[in-house]
Design an enzyme around this catalytic site. Sequence first.
Site, mmCIF file in Angstrom:
data_model
loop_
_atom_site.group_PDB
_atom_site.id
_atom_site.type_symbol
_atom_site.label_atom_id
_atom_site.label_comp_id
_atom_site.label_asym_id
_atom_site.label_seq_id
_atom_site.Cartn_x
_atom_site.Cartn_y
_atom_site.Cartn_z
ATOM 1 N N GLU A 243 2.119 17.601 -6.202
ATOM 2 C CA GLU A 243 1.172 18.628 -5.779
ATOM 3 C C GLU A 243 1.387 19.017 -4.314
ATOM 4 O OE1 GLU A 243 -0.429 20.112 -7.989
ATOM 5 O OE2 GLU A 243 -2.120 19.013 -8.827
ATOM 6 N N HIS B 209 3.647 23.458 -7.680
ATOM 7 C CA HIS B 209 4.014 22.054 -7.928
ATOM 8 C C HIS B 209 5.211 21.956 -8.878
ATOM 9 C CE1 HIS B 209 0.868 21.492 -11.430
ATOM 10 N NE2 HIS B 209 2.042 21.726 -11.943
ATOM 11 N N ASN C 51 0.453 26.709 -8.191
ATOM 12 C CA ASN C 51 0.391 26.314 -6.776
ATOM 13 C C ASN C 51 1.737 25.819 -6.258
ATOM 14 O OD1 ASN C 51 0.657 23.851 -7.997
ATOM 15 N ND2 ASN C 51 -1.291 22.999 -7.311
ATOM 16 N N ASP D 290 6.734 13.349 -16.028
ATOM 17 C CA ASP D 290 5.383 12.928 -15.648
ATOM 18 C C ASP D 290 4.526 12.635 -16.868
ATOM 19 O OD1 ASP D 290 5.230 15.556 -16.505
ATOM 20 O OD2 ASP D 290 4.549 16.374 -14.606
#
Length: 255
Positions: free
Chosen positions: A141, A136, A134, A66
């Site tokens: 996400e 990811h 979280n 990414d």
Amino acid sequence: MKIRVFSSPQSAGLYASSLLEEAILTLEQPVLGLATGSTVIACYAALRGLVWCGLDLSKTVTINLDEYIGLPPLHPQSYHYFMEDTLFRDLPSRPKEMYIPNGMAANLDVECDRYDSIIHKYPIDVQLLGIGVNGHIGFNEPSHSLFSRTHVVHLTPETISVNARFFDRVEDVPKRALTMGVQSILQARKIILMAFGKGKADAVAKAVQGEVRTDLPASMLQFHRDVTWILDTESASALPRNVWGGHSILSEMTP
Ligand code: GLP
């Protein structure tokens, strides 16, 4: 799935680098999927050591997960910069090809297609991953749906605030990123996920043992048949001891 728990990030990083080394030594054209973030630094430091000891990267292709949209490669918080800074800089041998999504591309759709064709051309042998608090992976996400291919993602307020520690001000954190999709990650032959610290314990336990859910993207790894979780005792602390044996490697070997 394998779970290996270490007493320190350094020993975990050494183990992760040995798995990458094995791929580099045994495959004709090793393709490594690489990650960014503070967790993988220990692995890259150990891998740099191996390269300085003679490990040859010149047949290797690397494909990063990414990149932030809008940060030029020389920006100290861009993932282009991170990879140079933590892994590639001054090495005696470099990969023959290195790919990172171009977050400055004028046309982001074209950039996503270009990136997917790279992943198609070079199927990933070993994919290294971190995990967000979280859940990811890459920048996929939590959401009610997940994208399979490379796409533009709007970062969640939680990710922006967690990643703000690397920027002068929270307003400087880019709001969007390009990320490889979940299907591309799952198509890797082997996956290594590293996680350290108490803050990751909940996400790790849910991803390893909980329901497979799009709002916890790392839980998708349950669909993959060759995943190695490389943890420290804190990130493993919410997993029942019978899942990982309850003994961290190295602390058990050290007097
Ligand atoms: C970023 C990256 C992820 C990485 C995560 C964890 O958001 N896009 O690929 O896994 O951070 O980062 P850290 O290792 O710093 O906790």
